[in-house]
Design a protein around this motif. Structure first.
Motif, PDB file in Angstrom:
ATOM      1  N   ASP A 216       0.857  -1.189   0.000  1.00 15.01           N
ATOM      2  CA  ASP A 216       0.000   0.000   0.000  1.00 15.01           C
ATOM      3  C   ASP A 216       0.890   1.234   0.000  1.00 15.01           C
ATOM      4  O   ASP A 216       0.614   2.233  -0.633  1.00 15.01           O
ATOM      5  N   GLU A 217       1.957   1.122   0.776  1.00 13.37           N
ATOM      6  CA  GLU A 217       2.873   2.241   0.941  1.00 13.37           C
ATOM      7  C   GLU A 217       4.278   1.659   1.075  1.00 13.37           C
ATOM      8  O   GLU A 217       4.457   0.632   1.727  1.00 13.37           O
ATOM      9  N   CYS A 218       5.250   2.329   0.423  1.00 16.20           N
ATOM     10  CA  CYS A 218       6.624   1.829   0.526  1.00 16.20           C
ATOM     11  C   CYS A 218       7.222   2.227   1.865  1.00 16.20           C
ATOM     12  O   CYS A 218       6.897   3.275   2.418  1.00 16.20           O
ATOM     13  N   LYS A 219       8.113   1.384   2.358  1.00 12.60           N
ATOM     14  CA  LYS A 219       8.834   1.704   3.587  1.00 12.60           C
ATOM     15  C   LYS A 219       9.903   2.747   3.266  1.00 12.60           C
ATOM     16  O   LYS A 219      10.313   2.870   2.112  1.00 12.60           O
ATOM     17  N   GLU A 220      10.363   3.473   4.287  1.00 11.67           N
ATOM     18  CA  GLU A 220      11.431   4.445   4.077  1.00 11.67           C
ATOM     19  C   GLU A 220      12.659   3.726   3.530  1.00 11.67           C
ATOM     20  O   GLU A 220      13.032   2.669   4.040  1.00 11.67           O
ATOM     21  N   GLY A 221      13.261   4.313   2.471  1.00 13.42           N
ATOM     22  CA  GLY A 221      14.409   3.654   1.849  1.00 13.42           C
ATOM     23  C   GLY A 221      14.020   2.937   0.561  1.00 13.42           C
ATOM     24  O   GLY A 221      14.870   2.494  -0.187  1.00 13.42           O
ATOM     25  N   TRP A 222      12.711   2.814   0.317  1.00 10.11           N
ATOM     26  CA  TRP A 222      12.210   2.243  -0.922  1.00 10.11           C
ATOM     27  C   TRP A 222      11.275   3.264  -1.584  1.00 10.11           C
ATOM     28  O   TRP A 222      10.710   4.129  -0.910  1.00 10.11           O
ATOM     29  N   GLU A 223      11.114   3.156  -2.909  1.00 10.23           N
ATOM     30  CA  GLU A 223      10.195   4.068  -3.600  1.00 10.23           C
ATOM     31  C   GLU A 223       9.464   3.318  -4.705  1.00 10.23           C
ATOM     32  O   GLU A 223       9.930   2.282  -5.183  1.00 10.23           O
ATOM     33  N   GLU A 224       8.327   3.888  -5.113  1.00  8.44           N
ATOM     34  CA  GLU A 224       7.526   3.236  -6.148  1.00  8.44           C
ATOM     35  C   GLU A 224       8.168   3.413  -7.520  1.00  8.44           C
ATOM     36  O   GLU A 224       8.613   4.508  -7.858  1.00  8.44           O
ATOM     37  N   ASP A 225       8.218   2.347  -8.308  1.00  3.62           N
ATOM     38  CA  ASP A 225       8.713   2.482  -9.682  1.00  3.62           C
ATOM     39  C   ASP A 225       7.515   2.615 -10.629  1.00  3.62           C
ATOM     40  O   ASP A 225       6.377   2.764 -10.187  1.00  3.62           O
ATOM     41  N   ASP A 226       7.755   2.527 -11.963  1.00  3.33           N
ATOM     42  CA  ASP A 226       6.687   2.718 -12.944  1.00  3.33           C
ATOM     43  C   ASP A 226       5.585   1.681 -12.811  1.00  3.33           C
ATOM     44  O   ASP A 226       4.430   1.935 -13.122  1.00  3.33           O
ATOM     45  N   GLN A 227       5.975   0.462 -12.374  1.00  2.00           N
ATOM     46  CA  GLN A 227       4.970  -0.602 -12.248  1.00  2.00           C
ATOM     47  C   GLN A 227       4.325  -0.643 -10.860  1.00  2.00           C
ATOM     48  O   GLN A 227       3.713  -1.634 -10.476  1.00  2.00           O
ATOM     49  N   GLU A 228       4.502   0.431 -10.101  1.00  2.00           N
ATOM     50  CA  GLU A 228       3.929   0.542  -8.758  1.00  2.00           C
ATOM     51  C   GLU A 228       4.453  -0.521  -7.799  1.00  2.00           C
ATOM     52  O   GLU A 228       3.774  -0.943  -6.873  1.00  2.00           O
ATOM     53  N   SER A 229       5.679  -0.980  -8.074  1.00  2.00           N
ATOM     54  CA  SER A 229       6.346  -1.870  -7.118  1.00  2.00           C
ATOM     55  C   SER A 229       7.266  -1.001  -6.268  1.00  2.00           C
ATOM     56  O   SER A 229       7.723   0.040  -6.721  1.00  2.00           O
ATOM     57  N   CYS A 230       7.552  -1.459  -5.056  1.00  4.00           N
ATOM     58  CA  CYS A 230       8.491  -0.704  -4.230  1.00  4.00           C
ATOM     59  C   CYS A 230       9.896  -1.235  -4.475  1.00  4.00           C
ATOM     60  O   CYS A 230      10.155  -2.430  -4.324  1.00  4.00           O
TER      61      CYS A 230
END
Ligand SMILES: [Ca+2]
Length: 353
Positions: A216-230
């Motif tokens: 639902d939400e990425c943890k700190e240190g990760w971010e969403e890419d184009d495919q909405e994966s963290c």
């Protein structure tokens, strides 16, 4: 207004009462565990004495003797002797207080009530409750006595006359009934009475499934890419790291770390003497690697004083007086011959440039 003597008296009395109440609460739990230990030791003693007096023979006389011992007072006494450690005050106190109950059970109740813990601790001296219940009246734990806390936690006071029946949930679970999942876990299965919380992917703060695509939400240190994966943030490439001058940045999953550069470097992009941005003083670039400069073999003399010798070291060099000479007021002077002046010749001298 200053407190009067009677105020103080009342206050200390209230405090005493409070202490006694909390002591009593703790006592209720520990009384049950003491009782439980006693009955467990009774069962062990029962087994031990069963083997102990068996001679191995099978004559009628031996069988009669054995069956007499089986239910004898002697055997009971042998068992009772092993119920408490001599050092356990609570155990010995409970045993002393209730010893006659063991005789009653041994001679009159054993057949009808074979479970000693149930008969003695729960029903007779009332210090324990049946599993899944708690407190003075043995009420059901939260979530029911069958599966307290719905199988996802421990019920306070479970099986004792103490506690409050509330749940402390296992890792991953929360809520009064331990049916909800904490952040970082998701409900793999969930209904009114059953819940299974499973850990999210390391990249998710919250999630609905097990992979990095279910966040639902990425943890700190990760971010969403184009495919909405963290995916991991490369702090080193982004330049958002906070490494010091003589450190390099090492990207890790979910974070990064700062590592010290090789000591031959002045600033670096990675580990080792070939990853220097420039060489530290005393070192020079030799085909992309920083190596020690031999100051002593340079055309220009490194050590300029008379009777001095140059000694190369890693990253530097030193000047020492030649053999037969010693340092005196910054100069190398001839070492006095033995017996001439021993007092001034004891220290060796090294001039690090
Ligand atoms: Ca990272």
């Amino acid at each position: 207004m200053l407190p009067t003597a009677s105020d103080l008296l009342f206050f200390s009395f209230a405090l005493l009462l409070l202490c006694q109440v909390s002591d009593a609460k703790r006592d209720l739990k520990s009384a049950c565990s003491t009782c439980k230990r006693i009955t467990e030791n009774f069962d062990k003693g029962f087994e031990r004495t069963a083997k102990q007096n068996f001679g191995g023979g099978n004559t009628a006389w031996e069988e009669r003797k054995l069956s007499k011992y089986e239910t004898s007072e002697i055997r009971l006494m042998e068992i009772i002797e092993g119920l408490c450690d001599s050092s356990s005050f609570e155990c010995n106190q409970m045993l002393e207080e209730h010893e006659e109950h063991f005789e009653t059970w041994w001679f009159k109740r054993k057949t009808k009530h074979p479970d000693l813990h149930k008969w003695f601790c729960i029903e007779t001296i009332s210090v324990c409750c049946p599993k899944g219940t708690f407190g003075p009246d043995c009420n059901a734990c939260l979530g029911g006595s069958e599966r307290p806390c719905h199988g996802n936690g421990a019920c306070d006071g479970d099986g004792t006359r103490g506690g409050n029946g509330k749940c402390s949930c296992d890792k991953g679970y929360k809520g009064e009934f331990c049916l909800d999942c904490i952040d970082g876990y998701f409900n793999a299965v969930r209904n009114d009475t059953f819940s299974l919380c499973t850990e999210c992917d390391a990249s998710c703060k919250t999630c609905t499934g097990a992979t990095n695509q279910d966040c639902d939400e990425c943890k700190e240190g990760w971010e969403e890419d184009d495919q909405e994966s963290c995916i991991d943030v490369d702090e080193c490439a982004k330049g958002s790291s906070t490494c010091k001058e003589d450190q390099y940045c090492l990207n890790t999953e979910g974070s990064y770390s700062c590592k010290d550069c090789d000591k031959v470097c002045s600033g670096c992009t990675g580990a080792g003497p070939d990853k220097c941005q420039s060489c530290a003083s005393g070192y020079q670039d030799t085909e992309g690697t920083c190596t020690d400069i031999d100051e002593c073999s340079q055309p220009e003399l490194a050590c300029t004083k008379e009777h001095q010798e140059c000694v190369n070291t890693k990253g530097s060099f030193s000047c020492i007086c030649s053999i037969g000479y010693e340092e005196l007021d910054g100069e190398c002077v001839e070492t006095p011959q033995k017996g001439e002046d021993e007092a001034t010749s004891s220290d060796s001298f090294m001039d690090v440039c």
